[in-house]
Design a protein around this motif. Structure first.
Motif, PDB file in Angstrom:
ATOM      1  N   ALA A  74      18.750  -3.244   0.803  1.00  0.00           N
ATOM      2  CA  ALA A  74      18.385  -2.732   2.120  1.00  0.00           C
ATOM      3  C   ALA A  74      17.210  -1.771   2.062  1.00  0.00           C
ATOM      4  CB  ALA A  74      19.590  -2.045   2.770  1.00  0.00           C
ATOM      5  N   GLY A  75      17.037  -1.098   0.927  1.00  0.00           N
ATOM      6  CA  GLY A  75      15.952  -0.134   0.817  1.00  0.00           C
ATOM      7  C   GLY A  75      14.736  -0.643   0.074  1.00  0.00           C
ATOM      8  N   ALA A  76      14.743  -1.916  -0.313  1.00  0.00           N
ATOM      9  CA  ALA A  76      13.605  -2.453  -1.069  1.00  0.00           C
ATOM     10  C   ALA A  76      12.388  -2.601  -0.167  1.00  0.00           C
ATOM     11  CB  ALA A  76      13.970  -3.794  -1.687  1.00  0.00           C
ATOM     12  N   PRO A  77      11.207  -2.377  -0.711  1.00  0.00           N
ATOM     13  CA  PRO A  77      10.004  -2.553   0.107  1.00  0.00           C
ATOM     14  C   PRO A  77       9.865  -3.965   0.663  1.00  0.00           C
ATOM     15  CG  PRO A  77       9.495  -1.314  -1.889  1.00  0.00           C
ATOM     16  CD  PRO A  77      10.894  -1.832  -2.044  1.00  0.00           C
ATOM     17  N   SER A  82       0.817  -1.219   0.000  1.00  0.00           N
ATOM     18  CA  SER A  82       0.000   0.000   0.000  1.00  0.00           C
ATOM     19  C   SER A  82       0.847   1.264   0.000  1.00  0.00           C
ATOM     20  CB  SER A  82      -0.938   0.005   1.213  1.00  0.00           C
ATOM     21  OG  SER A  82      -0.195  -0.068   2.425  1.00  0.00           O
ATOM     22  N   GLU A  83       2.082   1.174   0.526  1.00  0.00           N
ATOM     23  CA  GLU A  83       2.968   2.339   0.540  1.00  0.00           C
ATOM     24  C   GLU A  83       3.703   2.525  -0.778  1.00  0.00           C
ATOM     25  OE1 GLU A  83       5.621   2.482   3.813  1.00  0.00           O
ATOM     26  OE2 GLU A  83       4.057   2.163   5.334  1.00  0.00           O
ATOM     27  N   VAL A  84       3.635   1.536  -1.651  1.00  0.00           N
ATOM     28  CA  VAL A  84       4.393   1.552  -2.899  1.00  0.00           C
ATOM     29  C   VAL A  84       3.486   1.826  -4.094  1.00  0.00           C
ATOM     30  CG1 VAL A  84       6.063   0.243  -4.289  1.00  0.00           C
ATOM     31  CG2 VAL A  84       5.956  -0.120  -1.832  1.00  0.00           C
ATOM     32  N   LEU A  85       2.194   1.689  -3.899  1.00  0.00           N
ATOM     33  CA  LEU A  85       1.249   1.852  -5.012  1.00  0.00           C
ATOM     34  C   LEU A  85       0.935   3.332  -5.212  1.00  0.00           C
ATOM     35  CD1 LEU A  85      -1.126  -1.142  -4.230  1.00  0.00           C
ATOM     36  CD2 LEU A  85       0.732  -1.030  -5.909  1.00  0.00           C
ATOM     37  N   VAL A  86       1.864   4.036  -5.850  1.00  0.00           N
ATOM     38  CA  VAL A  86       1.682   5.456  -6.132  1.00  0.00           C
ATOM     39  C   VAL A  86       0.668   5.622  -7.257  1.00  0.00           C
ATOM     40  CG1 VAL A  86       4.018   6.042  -5.363  1.00  0.00           C
ATOM     41  CG2 VAL A  86       3.609   5.466  -7.773  1.00  0.00           C
ATOM     42  N   ASP A  99       0.229  -9.423  -9.194  1.00  0.00           N
ATOM     43  CA  ASP A  99       0.334  -7.988  -9.477  1.00  0.00           C
ATOM     44  C   ASP A  99      -0.448  -7.258  -8.390  1.00  0.00           C
ATOM     45  OD1 ASP A  99       0.311  -5.391 -10.384  1.00  0.00           O
ATOM     46  OD2 ASP A  99      -1.044  -5.788 -12.069  1.00  0.00           O
ATOM     47  N   LEU A 100       0.280  -6.649  -7.458  1.00  0.00           N
ATOM     48  CA  LEU A 100      -0.356  -6.042  -6.300  1.00  0.00           C
ATOM     49  C   LEU A 100      -0.999  -4.701  -6.613  1.00  0.00           C
ATOM     50  CD1 LEU A 100       2.287  -7.014  -3.599  1.00  0.00           C
ATOM     51  CD2 LEU A 100       0.106  -8.118  -4.114  1.00  0.00           C
ATOM     52  N   SER A 101      -0.884  -4.245  -7.875  1.00  0.00           N
ATOM     53  CA  SER A 101      -1.611  -3.035  -8.264  1.00  0.00           C
ATOM     54  C   SER A 101      -3.100  -3.335  -8.429  1.00  0.00           C
ATOM     55  CB  SER A 101      -1.056  -2.469  -9.571  1.00  0.00           C
ATOM     56  OG  SER A 101      -1.446  -3.277 -10.687  1.00  0.00           O
ATOM     57  N   GLY A 102      -3.437  -4.601  -8.559  1.00  0.00           N
ATOM     58  CA  GLY A 102      -4.816  -4.991  -8.791  1.00  0.00           C
ATOM     59  C   GLY A 102      -5.233  -4.933 -10.242  1.00  0.00           C
TER      60      GLY A 102
END
Length: 613
Positions: free
Chosen positions: A418-421, A353-357, A389-392
């Motif tokens: 280290a910075g990957a979601p 949810s934090e990555v789905l811009v 596909d988590l964008s739906g």
């Protein structure tokens, strides 16, 4: 001369004949490198300078001397504190020639007027300041440079009960550091005190300073002295925190790299220039820590001689020393070197949810949130496993081994950027001769198969090339759209058999992003620098509807295509991770790991990338 009347050169010569122990436990010499003279620290906070002032006794000698060079070195350090981000200054003993009350009074004045209250620093006693070990009791040195002197210093952490050993801490480069300033003859009680200091600061990288630790031959190869062996066996080798140990006392200068009990390098240096013109002329050595580059750049110079407007030949040749023992670089990958006692924080995973811009067309990750193929680290990913596909939007990826490849050609891994979601990835063990590989690709009819992105797009992924990078893996694909450019009506560019859009790794480990856009009959191509092995890399391909800019680890590359480029030509074939087709078929597959991958139907700004910061 030492208090016993034996010259240092005699001590050195005797040691060379019957050394206590040669420092051969993993000892290697650091490779010399040229550094820009007096380079300034970068303003990003990732670099700082640790200054070192070695033996200055010939300049504070009541029998006749000149302490102005020492004053100028201290004044220089204070003046340059901001420009070079000088965080600390360490003096290495032998402040005076005879250790008398009168000489200590001069030293007191020099330091009080030059550096006190202006820059954190430490001092320690050398054999010309005191005699015996640190249980000697009261001396003019202790009354002048004992605990009372540093009580108001922010860096000062405390002293041993005898007062001759002290420790300091300072903040620089985004972390705290510890300095152990130890007497020239540390007793067992002193070592026990130093161990307690380390035990109370278990996560602080430590620089150990003392007067006598190694001596060197004329080539600069250093060997532990008797006292150095006492410190090595009793303190240094068993404490992984100590990564740098500095001493004076002997000349010529030299260095060695020893291996501690944790299997890590400890850099041990002699810094002493009293045998040089004008008693060393107040020589300073600077250790410029560059945490971004993973190295320390070392320079040696006399600020006093550098102020001379019309220097004599002797002054000019002594003002700055550029020999291999005086000017060099040490490679230290700080994060890895300190990981045993201060592992870097691992940011928590971020939910999808934090990555789905806004505009996310597809987003895939390989942890439990998005992938049905997870298991134990290294477990094979079953054919047909699905990465949702988590964008739906319905662009699920399905695992497929190529050329009847074995199970190990596609496995699941908990390794990640280290910075990957997501804290997971898939590992591809592709190759050629014979071709082998695996892909994760969309099903027929997935929306991303026919998307043209004419208003702009951003394609992001995290990947890692293995170390060692074995075999011939040139021109392997990281991701692509399947099919032939010729089938999209494109006959310009490289070949009609090429994929319509792909991100590849060349024989030089350059990244190649090549696309056949909707706007022209050509294939604008972007080329990166050589990407590293054994390290995770983030790539963002950003097209604003007119031009494409590729970013590697958040920075734009130089060789971005100049041609106008709008959209991605489509032939309606699947999007794939793990390979690039030629002539409509996959040959070799990718060799390495791939993490979170996202496609957005607009040009993202840098602060919108999946890469944090």
């Amino acid at each position: 001369m030492s208090p016993s009347g034996v010259s240092r050169r005699s001590v050195l010569s005797a040691a060379a004949v019957t050394p206590a122990v040669v420092a051969t436990s993993g000892a290697v010499n650091a490779a010399p490198a040229q550094a820009a003279p007096h380079s300034q620290a970068s303003p990003d906070g990732a670099s700082f300078t640790f200054a070192v002032l070695p033996d200055i006794q010939y300049l504070i000698d009541e029998g006749g001397s000149d302490h102005e060079p020492v004053r100028e070195s201290l004044r220089w350090a204070v003046r340059e504190r901001r420009n070079r981000n000088i965080a600390f200054l360490a003096q290495l003993g032998d402040l005076t020639e005879h250790g008398t009350k009168a000489e200590m009074q001069v030293a007191d004045t020099v330091f009080r007027t030059g550096v006190d209250g202006r820059l954190p620093y430490s001092v320690l006693a050398g054999n010309h300041d005191v005699s015996g070990d640190d249980q000697r009791g009261d001396t003019p040195y202790l009354r002048t440079f004992g605990p009372g002197r540093f009580a108001r210093s922010r860096s000062y952490g405390g002293s041993s009960p005898d007062g001759y050993n002290s420790f300091h801490t300072f903040d620089a480069g985004g972390r705290s550091w510890l300095v152990l300033a130890l007497d020239w003859r540390v007793s067992d009680a002193g070592i026990r005190w130093a161990q307690r200091v380390l035990d109370r600061h278990p996560k602080l990288p430590t620089v150990l300073t003392t007067h006598d630790i190694v001596w060197a031959d004329e080539s600069g190869d250093a060997t532990l002295s008797d006292h150095g062996r006492h410190l090595w066996d009793g303190l240094i080798r068993g404490n992984d925190q100590i990564f740098l140990a500095l001493g004076g006392h002997y000349w010529p200068c030299g260095r060695a790299t020893l291996t501690n009990d944790a299997g890590n390098p400890v850099h041990v240096h002699i810094t002493n220039y009293q045998d040089r013109y004008y008693g060393g002329a107040g020589m300073l050595r600077t250790y410029a820590f560059d945490l971004a580059r993973g190295c320390i750049d070392v320079e040696t110079f006399s600020p006093w001689l550098l102020t001379k407007k019309n220097p004599t030949p002797l002054e000019a040749e002594t003002a700055e020393l550029t020999g291999e023992a005086d000017r060099f670089s040490i490679e230290i990958p700080f994060t890895e070197r300190f990981a045993g006692f201060a592992p870097p924080p691992n940011p928590p995973s971020r939910p999808a949810s934090e990555v789905l811009v806004a505009g996310t067309a597809a987003y895939w990750r390989f942890d439990d949130e998005g992938f049905a193929g997870t298991g134990d680290d290294g477990a094979p990913v079953a054919g047909g496993a699905v990465a949702r596909d988590l964008s739906g939007n319905g662009n699920d990826l399905v695992a497929q081994r190529l050329h009847d490849g074995p199970a190990e050609v596609l496995t699941w891994s908990a390794d990640h950027h280290a910075g990957a979601p997501a804290h997971a990835s898939v590992r591809f063990d592709g190759g050629k001769n014979p071709d082998r590989g695996a892909v994760l690709h969309t099903r027929s009819g997935a929306p991303v198969n026919t998307a043209t992105f004419t208003r702009g797009y951003t394609i992001e992924t995290f990947f890692r090339l293995p170390e060692p990078f074995e075999g011939d893996h040139a021109w392997m694909g990281i991701l692509s759209w399947e099919g032939r450019a010729g089938d999209a009506g494109k006959d310009g560019g490289y070949s009609t058999d090429d994929a319509v859009c792909s991100l590849n790794v060349t024989s030089e480990r350059f990244l190649q992003y090549v696309v056949y856009p909707t706007s022209i009959n050509d294939d604008p191509t972007c080329w990166s620098h050589a990407v590293p092995i054994g390290r995770w890399t983030h790539v963002a391909i950003v097209n604003d509807g007119s031009h494409t800019v590729v970013h590697v680890d958040g920075s734009p590359i130089a060789r971005n295509a100049a041609q106008h480029s709008r959209g991605i030509a489509t032939v309606g074939k699947p999007f794939a991770i793990g390979g690039t087709q030629s002539g409509g078929r996959f040959g070799q597959g990718f060799y390495g790991q791939v993490g979170d991958t996202r496609i957005v139907s607009r040009a993202l700004a840098r602060n919108e990338f999946m890469l944090p910061g």
